[in-house]
Each structure stands twice: as structure tokens, then as C-alpha cells.
Design a protein around this motif. Sequence first.
Motif, PDB file in Angstrom:
ATOM      1  N   ALA A  82       0.843  -1.204   0.000  1.00 51.66           N
ATOM      2  CA  ALA A  82       0.000   0.000   0.000  1.00 51.66           C
ATOM      3  C   ALA A  82       0.873   1.246   0.000  1.00 51.66           C
ATOM      4  N   LEU A  83       1.912   1.229   0.835  1.00 50.78           N
ATOM      5  CA  LEU A  83       2.789   2.382   0.940  1.00 50.78           C
ATOM      6  C   LEU A  83       3.574   2.594  -0.352  1.00 50.78           C
ATOM      7  N   LEU A  84       4.215   1.504  -0.835  1.00 51.42           N
ATOM      8  CA  LEU A  84       5.109   1.638  -1.994  1.00 51.42           C
ATOM      9  C   LEU A  84       4.336   2.038  -3.244  1.00 51.42           C
ATOM     10  N   GLY A  85       3.116   1.518  -3.387  1.00 48.53           N
ATOM     11  CA  GLY A  85       2.300   1.912  -4.529  1.00 48.53           C
ATOM     12  C   GLY A  85       2.083   3.412  -4.528  1.00 48.53           C
ATOM     13  N   ALA A  86       1.692   3.934  -3.363  1.00 46.82           N
ATOM     14  CA  ALA A  86       1.419   5.374  -3.267  1.00 46.82           C
ATOM     15  C   ALA A  86       2.705   6.185  -3.431  1.00 46.82           C
ATOM     16  N   VAL A  87       3.789   5.745  -2.785  1.00 44.74           N
ATOM     17  CA  VAL A  87       5.054   6.495  -2.863  1.00 44.74           C
ATOM     18  C   VAL A  87       5.552   6.555  -4.298  1.00 44.74           C
ATOM     19  N   SER A  88       5.571   5.403  -4.975  1.00 45.23           N
ATOM     20  CA  SER A  88       6.194   5.439  -6.295  1.00 45.23           C
ATOM     21  C   SER A  88       5.299   6.164  -7.297  1.00 45.23           C
ATOM     22  N   ALA A  89       3.968   6.060  -7.174  1.00 43.04           N
ATOM     23  CA  ALA A  89       3.104   6.845  -8.065  1.00 43.04           C
ATOM     24  C   ALA A  89       3.338   8.338  -7.838  1.00 43.04           C
ATOM     25  N   TRP A  90       3.492   8.705  -6.583  1.00 46.33           N
ATOM     26  CA  TRP A  90       3.659  10.115  -6.227  1.00 46.33           C
ATOM     27  C   TRP A  90       5.015  10.643  -6.682  1.00 46.33           C
ATOM     28  N   VAL A  91       6.050   9.811  -6.470  1.00 49.10           N
ATOM     29  CA  VAL A  91       7.400  10.223  -6.869  1.00 49.10           C
ATOM     30  C   VAL A  91       7.505  10.290  -8.390  1.00 49.10           C
ATOM     31  N   THR A  92       6.927   9.280  -9.078  1.00 46.45           N
ATOM     32  CA  THR A  92       6.997   9.251 -10.538  1.00 46.45           C
ATOM     33  C   THR A  92       6.360  10.487 -11.156  1.00 46.45           C
ATOM     34  N   SER A  93       5.264  10.935 -10.541  1.00 41.46           N
ATOM     35  CA  SER A  93       4.561  12.074 -11.133  1.00 41.46           C
ATOM     36  C   SER A  93       5.374  13.357 -11.004  1.00 41.46           C
ATOM     37  N   GLY A  94       6.396  13.363 -10.125  1.00 38.82           N
ATOM     38  CA  GLY A  94       7.191  14.564  -9.926  1.00 38.82           C
ATOM     39  C   GLY A  94       6.324  15.684  -9.396  1.00 38.82           C
ATOM     40  N   SER A  95       6.424  16.851 -10.006  1.00 45.04           N
ATOM     41  CA  SER A  95       5.637  17.974  -9.514  1.00 45.04           C
ATOM     42  C   SER A  95       4.281  18.060 -10.220  1.00 45.04           C
ATOM     43  N   ASP A  96       4.053  17.157 -11.209  1.00 47.15           N
ATOM     44  CA  ASP A  96       2.778  17.183 -11.931  1.00 47.15           C
ATOM     45  C   ASP A  96       1.721  16.387 -11.169  1.00 47.15           C
ATOM     46  N   PRO A  97       0.460  16.587 -11.518  1.00 46.70           N
ATOM     47  CA  PRO A  97      -0.574  15.745 -10.913  1.00 46.70           C
ATOM     48  C   PRO A  97      -0.332  14.279 -11.276  1.00 46.70           C
TER      49      PRO A  97
END
Lengths: 351, 377
Positions: A82-97
Motif C-alpha cells: 500500500a505504501l510503496l504503490g502510493a510512494v512510487s506513483a507520487w514520486v513518478t509524477s514529480g511535480s505534476d498531478p
Amino acid sequence: MTRLGDLFDGGRVLPGSLVVLAIALAAFLFADVPGSELVTVGALERALQAATPIALAAIGGLYAEKSGVFNIGLEGFMIFGALLGAVSAWVTSGSDPVTQGDLWIGLVTAAVVCGLMAVVFAVLLIRYEAEQIVAGLAMWFIGLGFGPFIATVVWGGVSSPSLPNIDNVAVPILSEVPVLGRLFFDASPLVILTIVLTVVAWVVLFRTRYGYWVQAAGENPEALDTAGVDVNRVRYVTVIFSGVMAGLGGAVLSIGIGSGFTGTGVTMVDGRGWIAIVAYLFGNYNPLGAYGASLLFGAMDMLQIQLQTIGISLPGSITGLFPYVAVLVVLAVVGYTRVPAAVGEPYDEGD
Amino acid sequence: MSDAESSGVRAVADRIADRMLAASVLERIAIAVVSTTLAFVIGAGIVAVAGYDAGEFVYSLVYGAVGSLSNVAFMLRQSTMLILTGVAVAVAFRAGVFNIGVQGQFVVGGFAATLTILFLAPLLPAGVAVGVVLMALAAVAAVVAGGAYAALPGVMKAYAGANEVITTIMLNFIASGVVYFLLDAYLRPPSAAAPNTEQFPAYVDLPGFAFGSPSFSVIGLAIALLTVVAVYVLMARTGFGYDLVTSGYQEPAAKYSGVDPNRMVVSTMTISGMVAGLAGALFAVMVLGYYSDPNTFPTFGFDAIAVSLLAANNPLGVVPAGLLFGGLDAGGQYIGFTLDVPSELVDGVIGLIVLFVAAPELFRTAGRYTSLGGDGE
């Protein structure tokens, strides 16, 4: 392999299901619950979604235990997923939505990283013969500690900001079919993927040579060894598979159908890893049965919304307990299932 | 009896028993020390990777535990709770039953103590003597409630073959949920914003003596240590304790000597839950002085599993292990307040300790490679 026949019978699932049905029937009769309003397409849709993370973890855990390793750490792997899914989606998006692509990357990352963690876990269990129940509990504690810790490092708080989730996919024409259309052809792709994986897991376990190896590793490792198959290699594969599936289940919870990671309390996984273990026990180690049990728990999880819509307002703190109570009832009724003979025993080829 | 299910669980229990008998006390201590050190090194490494100062982290951890009198009081308060809950876990593990439900029994016990105090206090005159009587009654209520709540999974395991690891975890969730509901719906004073009960009367409190901390009392620590001794005597010096341990590890022998293993499972769980309930009463009276949402409580019942394992499930060993984890806890919370390192890290480190303790083989192998100790088997 002689046991192929009895793998189809539900074991004690049938009496178990009858008891659950009887309870539901009693509720309808005595509490005057209008059943037709309780079971709606919307309710089934929500139940299918709630069942998905549980079913994924359950199928992974089922394979591990079938091969002789009790992976009681599913809850811990789900927290990391649950954590890694959210972290990597968030990190991948960078500053974009966060986009749909980012979410899929998050899902895959969670599965892969949890698989790598399961490698370490498997080495401890198989190579170093760690006490399986204790090591599994340790995985849970590690998830409960490091999950919120990593969230704080990334977001400055134990929970992520609100994230989007993976869009439903609508199949043209088929999605117009009443009931089934909405349930399966205008649904989260993850719900469909899980159903497909369940069927594949059933076919592999009961219809392929590799499935026989998995079963033999749990039932009669000496015979499998004599036949020239490396027992521990089979077990490594199933334990790593269980880590991948639980990680995927966790990621489905946070970014597949949910809207981000919640790290407060016992985290958003909230016992689903434990419920997954009961799901495959209830399903008598049959992936199809495990999926059915997950659906039952998913429906329990979503019962609050249904009760509200028909005007029965129980506080959320009570309805939230339905899945846990259901697990207790199931365990009281099902009790023991026939555990694979060699579960919990390390296998030393050298001897 | 569930031969099929127990063969797996039994095999596991047998292996634990073998290990315990094979491993000398010195070896156990070595495993505990190495596990803890290794977990710390990894924890400090994670701190460094996350971009914090690992040296400052370690210094703050130690300072938070023993750096000042109030820090020591806080550490001893945490240790008191961990020693009591640790003994509760150790009783069960020692007899081959995995009671993961100590947290739930702790919550239920504390709630029973709270109800006793809140309902009886208005009926009795105020005074120190009445306070002592109330606390004693509260302790009894907590012990009964904790024991009963633990007996349930015991019965389910003994007579339905339900895996106690899972039932006790489910009962933890249910305890917190139901107690929260009752607090919120019936016990919260109209003015309270949070689901808290009223404060207990001032005379229902344990005196602090030397430490000047309102939430730690030397008497609380003494109660914990007395419980340790009582459990040790029960386990090591009585026929009942002997039956408990043999029925856990050598069922055929126990059966032969006329012990009913099912009843022993229920007894074991009940005793374990009674100690957990007592811990709950101590938490309500000594630490809180009222009762609040159990979902916000420290997870003593889970950390106690680590305490017990580190102590090799020996009731006496729980004391040093409880002190160590109390120190860790106090240090971790101090870090959470003073550095910007999240205190959850310490929970993760505790998890790592448990993981390493689970695999003594790891250390034996390491010992063989480095030819430093290790029995080579």
C-alpha cells in the motif's frame, strides 16, 4: 496427486456456507430486513472491489502454505505494498498531478519491491529455518513501524495526500448488459485482473506439473526430492509469489481502488492480510474457494453502506467490526482445515 | 482432536522446544544481544539513508531513556507495562500457545477496571482507604475480564481447532472497536470533545514516591515484578505449571499422565489474559487516570511479543527485556519530540529484532563462518 479428487470438494466450506446463509436468513426473517434492497448491483460492485485486495493476498498465501511454508506475514507485505504503490506513483509524477500511467507504475513497483522483500523473508525462513509464525509476526511489526516512517520521510506525515485511483474500463456494448455489464464490463481493471489471476492460480495448482510440485512440496517433500525436484526451490518461488501478490493487494488498496496511503493506527490495511489467511483456509486451499471467501468478507466490509441506505443506522465503529466477527464465526465453524502435512517444517536435502 | 491441524502447529512447537532446550542460557543471551545490535545498526543505517544524522539519533535515543530523572521515570513507566504484558505473552508461548491477543485483553481489562471505579466511586465516601479498596476491586475486575476475553480464543482453539494467532488478532480489533463504541456512546461526558471518560477521583491513584511523575509509580513497578515472580513460581515450581509446559510441548507424555491438553490450552490462555488484564488496570489507574479511545493506546500488547521472545519466553528474562524495550520506547518518543526523525522508526527496529530472534540459525551459521562461538551442530 491421488488427492486431486478431493480438492474439488469444499471440505468444510459447504457446512460453513450453510451457517452463514442461515444467519443471513435469520436476519431477514427476524430483523425484517428487506433483502432485495440490501443486495443491489451497487452493493455487489463494492463487494467485488473490497474483495480484490484480500483475494490477491489470499492466493499468494495459499500457494506458500500449499508448498509447506506458512507465510503469516501477509499483513506486513500488504502494508508495504500500500505504501510503496502510493510512494512510487507520487514520486513518478514529480511535480505534476498523478496520472493513470503513474498509478500503474506504482502498482508494478509495489509488486516488484514486495517480491524482493519476500526474497529476504524466504531466505530467513527456508535457508535459516526461522520460526515461521514469529518471523511472520515480525514482518507485520516491521510494516507497522517502517510503513508510517517512510510515509513521514516522503510526505511529512504518516498518510499520503489524496491520490487518484485507477479508472474503470468500460467494454463497449458488453457494458450495456444489465447487471453483469456494470459488474464486469464497466469495472476496475484490477477487479477483472484478480478474477483472471484466481482462475489461472487454480489451473496452475491443480492442472499443471508445477502445481503438483507445489502440492508435493507441502505434502511429501521427500517424495518430491526423490523425484529429482528441488523442494526448497519450489518453496522459494511460492513464498516470493506470495510477497508479490500481497504487495499487489496492498497497492490495490491504496491506489487501485482507494485514494492514497493512510498510516494511522494499524494502517489502512487494517487486518486484511489476516483476513486473507482465513479466506484461503475457508476456501480449503482452493483459489476459487479463497476468492469466494474474500467476496464474503468484502461484502461484510461494505455492509455499512447498505444498512444505511435501507435506514438501519449502526455506528461505523460497530459495522466496521463485521469482517472480524465474520472471521471468528468462520473459524469457529470451519475450525481446522486439512493443513498440508509438511507445513512449518524446514526441508534439508542433505540428510 | 484436530490431528491434522495440530501436526503443523505441533511440529512448530516441537522445534521451538528443541531449540530452547538445546540453546544454553548464554547462547540465548548472545542471540538477544546480537539481534538487538544488528537491528540497531540497520535502524541507524536507515536513518542515515533517509538523510538524518545517525550519531545524533543514537545519542538522543540514549538520552531519551536515561538522560534525566523525568526521562527515567517515563522509561520505567513503559518498562512496567512491557514487563507485565511481556509476562502475559511468555506464559502462553511457554506452553506452546501463541497469544497475540494481549493487546485486546489489555484493552478489555483496563475498561473493566474503569467501569468498576466509575460506577462504585459515587456510591462510597471519598478517602484514601476507599481509593485502595476501589483499586483492588478494579484490579480484580480487570483480571476477570482479561482472563475471560482470552479464554474465548482458548476454547475456540481447543474445541474447534481454530488457529489462535488469527482469532486473537481478530479479537484485538473487536476489543478496540467495541470499547470505543461504548466510550463514545455511553461514557463520554457531554462536554468532552474526545471519547474520554471522566477523570477518576483524585484518591484513586498510586503514589509516585521518588520520581515525581504523575503517570509512574514505584508501586506499579513493584506490582509488575511481583507478578513476574508469581508467574515464575507457578510455571517452575508447581505441578500445574509443569502440566502446562509439558502439555504444550509433549502432548503424548502429558496425556499419559492424565492431563487434558484441551483444558490446558484454555487454562493457559486464561492465565495469560488475566495478566494482560492486570496490565490494563495498571495502565488505566497509574498512567491515564481515566479511559480513552483504545485505538490511540500504545501497542504494549504487540511490543510484549518482542519482549517475550527476546527473553526466550522465560518469565524472569522478561524483566531485563522489558527494561530494554522500555528504554527503546522512551528514547524513540524523545526522538519524535526533539529530532525530526519520526518515532515510528523505533517500532520498525523492534520488528527487526523480532525477525532476527526468529532465526537463531542465522547466528549459528554466522558463528560457523567466523568461528566465533556457535556450536557448529
